[in-house]
Design an enzyme around this catalytic site. Structure first.
Site, PDB file in Angstrom:
ATOM      1  N   TYR A 130     -96.630  -3.895  73.458  1.00 39.81           N
ATOM      2  CA  TYR A 130     -96.325  -4.170  74.869  1.00 39.81           C
ATOM      3  C   TYR A 130     -95.028  -3.472  75.284  1.00 39.81           C
ATOM      4  O   TYR A 130     -94.218  -4.029  76.021  1.00 39.81           O
ATOM      5  CB  TYR A 130     -96.257  -5.682  75.130  1.00 39.81           C
ATOM      6  CG  TYR A 130     -97.514  -6.364  74.656  1.00 39.81           C
ATOM      7  CD1 TYR A 130     -98.715  -6.145  75.340  1.00 39.81           C
ATOM      8  CD2 TYR A 130     -97.547  -7.166  73.522  1.00 39.81           C
ATOM      9  CE1 TYR A 130     -99.901  -6.717  74.886  1.00 39.81           C
ATOM     10  CE2 TYR A 130     -98.724  -7.738  73.076  1.00 39.81           C
ATOM     11  CZ  TYR A 130     -99.895  -7.514  73.765  1.00 39.81           C
ATOM     12  OH  TYR A 130    -101.063  -8.075  73.329  1.00 39.81           O
ATOM     13  N   CYS A 159     -82.615   2.311  89.450  1.00 42.82           N
ATOM     14  CA  CYS A 159     -81.857   1.700  90.553  1.00 42.82           C
ATOM     15  C   CYS A 159     -82.309   0.278  90.852  1.00 42.82           C
ATOM     16  O   CYS A 159     -82.877   0.002  91.913  1.00 42.82           O
ATOM     17  CB  CYS A 159     -81.994   2.564  91.794  1.00 42.82           C
ATOM     18  SG  CYS A 159     -81.233   4.141  91.508  1.00 42.82           S
ATOM     19  N   GLY A 196    -102.567 -13.459  69.730  1.00 44.38           N
ATOM     20  CA  GLY A 196    -101.412 -14.258  70.146  1.00 44.38           C
ATOM     21  C   GLY A 196    -100.423 -14.603  69.058  1.00 44.38           C
ATOM     22  O   GLY A 196     -99.379 -15.203  69.342  1.00 44.38           O
ATOM     23  N   GLU A 228    -108.183 -11.281  67.248  1.00 46.98           N
ATOM     24  CA  GLU A 228    -107.770 -10.117  68.045  1.00 46.98           C
ATOM     25  C   GLU A 228    -106.249  -9.942  68.006  1.00 46.98           C
ATOM     26  O   GLU A 228    -105.586 -10.032  69.030  1.00 46.98           O
ATOM     27  CB  GLU A 228    -108.239 -10.311  69.491  1.00 46.98           C
ATOM     28  CG  GLU A 228    -109.742 -10.473  69.620  1.00 46.98           C
ATOM     29  CD  GLU A 228    -110.181 -10.876  71.021  1.00 46.98           C
ATOM     30  OE1 GLU A 228    -109.324 -11.236  71.860  1.00 46.98           O
ATOM     31  OE2 GLU A 228    -111.392 -10.822  71.282  1.00 46.98           O
ATOM     32  N   PRO A 229    -105.690  -9.681  66.833  1.00 43.15           N
ATOM     33  CA  PRO A 229    -104.238  -9.540  66.768  1.00 43.15           C
ATOM     34  C   PRO A 229    -103.779  -8.209  67.339  1.00 43.15           C
ATOM     35  O   PRO A 229    -104.409  -7.179  67.124  1.00 43.15           O
ATOM     36  CB  PRO A 229    -103.954  -9.593  65.259  1.00 43.15           C
ATOM     37  CG  PRO A 229    -105.200  -9.061  64.628  1.00 43.15           C
ATOM     38  CD  PRO A 229    -106.339  -9.448  65.535  1.00 43.15           C
ATOM     39  N   GLY A 230    -102.697  -8.248  68.091  1.00 41.52           N
ATOM     40  CA  GLY A 230    -102.089  -7.026  68.605  1.00 41.52           C
ATOM     41  C   GLY A 230    -100.654  -6.968  68.132  1.00 41.52           C
ATOM     42  O   GLY A 230    -100.280  -6.245  67.212  1.00 41.52           O
ATOM     43  N   ARG A 231     -99.832  -7.848  68.738  1.00 47.04           N
ATOM     44  CA  ARG A 231     -98.400  -7.888  68.456  1.00 47.04           C
ATOM     45  C   ARG A 231     -98.108  -8.091  66.957  1.00 47.04           C
ATOM     46  O   ARG A 231     -97.193  -7.490  66.424  1.00 47.04           O
ATOM     47  CB  ARG A 231     -97.806  -9.056  69.253  1.00 47.04           C
ATOM     48  CG  ARG A 231     -96.311  -9.073  69.311  1.00 47.04           C
ATOM     49  CD  ARG A 231     -95.808 -10.352  69.968  1.00 47.04           C
ATOM     50  NE  ARG A 231     -96.513 -10.778  71.140  1.00 47.04           N
ATOM     51  CZ  ARG A 231     -96.102 -10.596  72.398  1.00 47.04           C
ATOM     52  NH1 ARG A 231     -94.969 -10.002  72.633  1.00 47.04           N
ATOM     53  NH2 ARG A 231     -96.810 -11.049  73.409  1.00 47.04           N
ATOM     54  N   ARG A 274     -90.242  -5.429  79.117  1.00 47.50           N
ATOM     55  CA  ARG A 274     -90.280  -6.826  78.662  1.00 47.50           C
ATOM     56  C   ARG A 274     -89.005  -7.616  79.005  1.00 47.50           C
ATOM     57  O   ARG A 274     -89.100  -8.751  79.468  1.00 47.50           O
ATOM     58  CB  ARG A 274     -90.587  -6.915  77.167  1.00 47.50           C
ATOM     59  CG  ARG A 274     -91.930  -6.275  76.781  1.00 47.50           C
ATOM     60  CD  ARG A 274     -92.362  -6.623  75.369  1.00 47.50           C
ATOM     61  NE  ARG A 274     -92.837  -7.982  75.282  1.00 47.50           N
ATOM     62  CZ  ARG A 274     -92.165  -8.973  74.753  1.00 47.50           C
ATOM     63  NH1 ARG A 274     -90.985  -8.749  74.218  1.00 47.50           N
ATOM     64  NH2 ARG A 274     -92.663 -10.188  74.747  1.00 47.50           N
TER      65      ARG A 274
HETATM   66  N1  LLP Z   1    -107.026 -10.984  73.037  1.00 50.10           N
HETATM   67  C1  LLP Z   1    -106.936 -11.149  74.357  1.00 50.10           C
HETATM   68  C2  LLP Z   1    -108.112 -11.543  75.114  1.00 50.10           C
HETATM   69  C3  LLP Z   1    -105.699 -10.953  74.999  1.00 50.10           C
HETATM   70  O1  LLP Z   1    -105.603 -11.130  76.318  1.00 50.10           O
HETATM   71  C4  LLP Z   1    -104.556 -10.579  74.246  1.00 50.10           C
HETATM   72  C5  LLP Z   1    -103.263 -10.358  74.891  1.00 50.10           C
HETATM   73  C6  LLP Z   1    -104.722 -10.399  72.858  1.00 50.10           C
HETATM   74  C7  LLP Z   1    -105.968 -10.613  72.289  1.00 50.10           C
HETATM   75  C8  LLP Z   1    -103.600  -9.941  71.958  1.00 50.10           C
HETATM   76  O2  LLP Z   1    -102.520 -10.787  71.912  1.00 50.10           O
HETATM   77  P1  LLP Z   1    -101.398 -10.523  70.796  1.00 50.10           P
HETATM   78  O3  LLP Z   1    -102.027 -10.738  69.455  1.00 50.10           O
HETATM   79  O4  LLP Z   1    -100.950  -9.110  70.940  1.00 50.10           O
HETATM   80  O5  LLP Z   1    -100.327 -11.475  71.088  1.00 50.10           O
HETATM   81  N2  LLP Z   1     -97.271  -8.125  77.921  1.00 50.10           N
HETATM   82  C9  LLP Z   1     -97.045  -9.382  77.243  1.00 50.10           C
HETATM   83  C10 LLP Z   1     -98.211  -9.823  76.406  1.00 50.10           C
HETATM   84  C11 LLP Z   1     -99.515  -9.903  77.154  1.00 50.10           C
HETATM   85  C12 LLP Z   1    -100.666 -10.292  76.246  1.00 50.10           C
HETATM   86  C13 LLP Z   1    -101.961 -10.126  76.940  1.00 50.10           C
HETATM   87  N3  LLP Z   1    -103.096 -10.462  76.155  1.00 50.10           N
HETATM   88  C14 LLP Z   1     -95.762  -9.260  76.431  1.00 50.10           C
HETATM   89  O6  LLP Z   1     -95.116  -8.228  76.467  1.00 50.10           O
HETATM   90  O7  LLP Z   1     -95.372 -10.214  75.757  1.00 50.10           O
END
Ligand code: LLP
Length: 423
Positions: free
Chosen positions: A375, A346, A243, A278-281, A317
């Site tokens: 994302y 469309c 997050g 659990e970093p993604g973004r 997004r």
């Molecule tokens: N762990 C869990 C259990 C999650 O559900 C998520 C994201 C993450 C880690 C990673 O979060 P991050 O570090 O990437 O913020 N589609 C949306 C974001 C959905 C996130 C879902 N879960 C967007 O485009 O903003």
């Protein structure tokens, strides 16, 4: 450049991806085109890891943010594990070289097939989101003669102050087990055969721009962790989820990982548990751009529309969350115009930017949508029968197509017309 991303920068008025002109990439690979910087992925990963030295977390890259095999592989080579949310993501993580002992599996609706697959792969643990899921994992583990390691996802009811669609840690959200019921859920897990209680998980939402929700949530789960540690000797791991926010515009900043560590440390003191993140973004978000070519510039009496060849099916997004993505010219124009950047789909919701000062481009020019590494492609669809874009990874002057552009044939693959409808 209006964002602090050193891998995407201007030289003599021209946008470069590391040391390659973006114009050159568009010419070679066509548009719309996703471009990912390998150095950015690695830099963000190591920056996070070193800033968090004091809590020394195990890092599970959130594969849902960018599930391209090459992206996962770059991070796996740096030592990252994977946070997956489906059998498909588990398969991708394995194909990309992530060891099962570094994979964690979350999600509220895991099927029997997915659970069995993960048990056979012997992943690190399941992030369990409900009591019936505990029963299902136990049942399959027994059948397969395996042990299902579990961390229950606790919902601490904390507001992450993000978009309502991406907030997950409030009691009205579908995720996790309510904090007040969590102890009962652990007792149930302890009674069920073939389960091993290995920890606790929480994830509050995404993107989170302040450390305060993390601190608040930890404060709330700390007493439970102390209790569970006494009861279950194998309870040793605390996964804080993902997050962490990133800048999407010049007035935003990365959530500072050092502030994050400072905010969570007081609650971790004395817990003596290993930490997971659990970093993604944070890792992938600013590692990518989406390059698109201007098809038409349309002057309506009320508004100017820059119509590009990327659309909501490529990057949803803006349409889904009204999310802001900076849009910059590939050749600097110096001038701006006020209007929208829209795609060919469309729907009036098909926009990449609305009512903004935009680069004064003409037909044939290229634009780059920034912060398109997370994302973005992963949420792409074939709506309006548009093939999904190509993805390219660059590093040290090299470029490699890490996913081919979809062809017309790809679009109809798997479809067939029944004999009885044929005229
Ligand atoms: N762990 C869990 C259990 C999650 O559900 C998520 C994201 C993450 C880690 C990673 O979060 P991050 O570090 O990437 O913020 N589609 C949306 C974001 C959905 C996130 C879902 N879960 C967007 O485009 O903003």
């Amino acid at each position: 450049m209006n964002l602090p991303i050193q891998e995407f920068h201007y030289k003599n008025g021209e946008l470069f991806a590391e040391d390659i002109p973006v114009r050159e990439l568009a010419r070679r690979f066509g548009t719309p085109l996703y471009v990912y910087s390998r150095s950015h992925l690695r830099r963000q990963y190591h920056m996070l890891k070193s800033a968090l030295q004091s809590i020394n977390p195990d890092m599970y890259f959130a594969v849902k943010s960018n599930s391209n095999l090459a992206v996962i592989n770059v991070l796996a080579n740096e030592g990252a594990g994977a946070d997956v949310v489906s059998g498909g993501e588990l398969f991708r993580a394995r194909c990309a070289g992530v060891k099962p002992s570094k994979i964690v599996f979350a999600g509220v609706g895991k099927t029997s097939e997915e659970i069995s697959y993960a048990l056979e792969e012997d992943i690190r643990f399941f992030t369990v989101e409900s009591e019936p899921e505990l029963e299902r994992i136990s049942q399959h583990a027994e059948e397969l003669g395996r042990v299902g390691r579990i961390a229950i996802r606790v919902n601490p009811d904390v507001d992450p102050k993000t978009h309502r669609f991406t907030s997950t840690g409030k009691s009205e959200n579908k995720f996790g087990v309510d904090l007040g019921r969590a102890e009962k859920a652990y007792e149930k897990a302890a009674r069920l055969p073939n389960l091993e209680i290995c920890g606790l998980h929480m994830h509050l939402g995404s993107p989170i721009m302040s450390v305060q929700p993390y601190a608040e949530a930890l404060e709330k789960v700390r007493p439970l962790c102390l209790e569970l540690k006494k009861k279950y000797p194998s309870f040793r791991h605390l996964d804080l989820g993902g997050g962490m926010g990133i800048p999407y515009s010049a007035d935003q900043q990365y959530l500072d990982p050092r502030d994050f560590a400072m905010a969570v440390l007081p609650s971790l003191n004395g817990l003596d548990m290993s930490i997971g993140l659990e970093p993604g973004r944070f890792i992938a978000g600013n590692a990518g751009i989406l390059v698109s070519r201007v098809q038409y510039v349309k002057d309506n009496p009320f508004k100017k529309f820059i119509i590009v060849d990327a659309a909501m099916n490529d990057l949803i997004r803006p349409a889904l969350y009204e999310a802001h993505h900076e849009i910059v010219p590939v050749r600097e124009t110096g001038e701006t115009v006020f209007g929208d950047v829209v795609g060919p789909v469309c729907e009036s919701g098909d926009f990449l930017a609305v009512d903004r000062d935009l680069p004064a481009v003409v037909q044939g020019d290229l634009l780059a949508v920034l912060s398109a590494g997370a994302y973005a492609f992963v949420m792409a669809s074939n709506y309006n029968s548009r093939g999904r874009a190509a993805e390219v990874m660059i590093d040290n002057g090299q470029s490699h197509v890490v996913r081919e552009r979809e062809s017309r044939e790809d679009l109809v693959r798997g479809e067939s017309i029944p004999e009885w409808t044929k005229g």
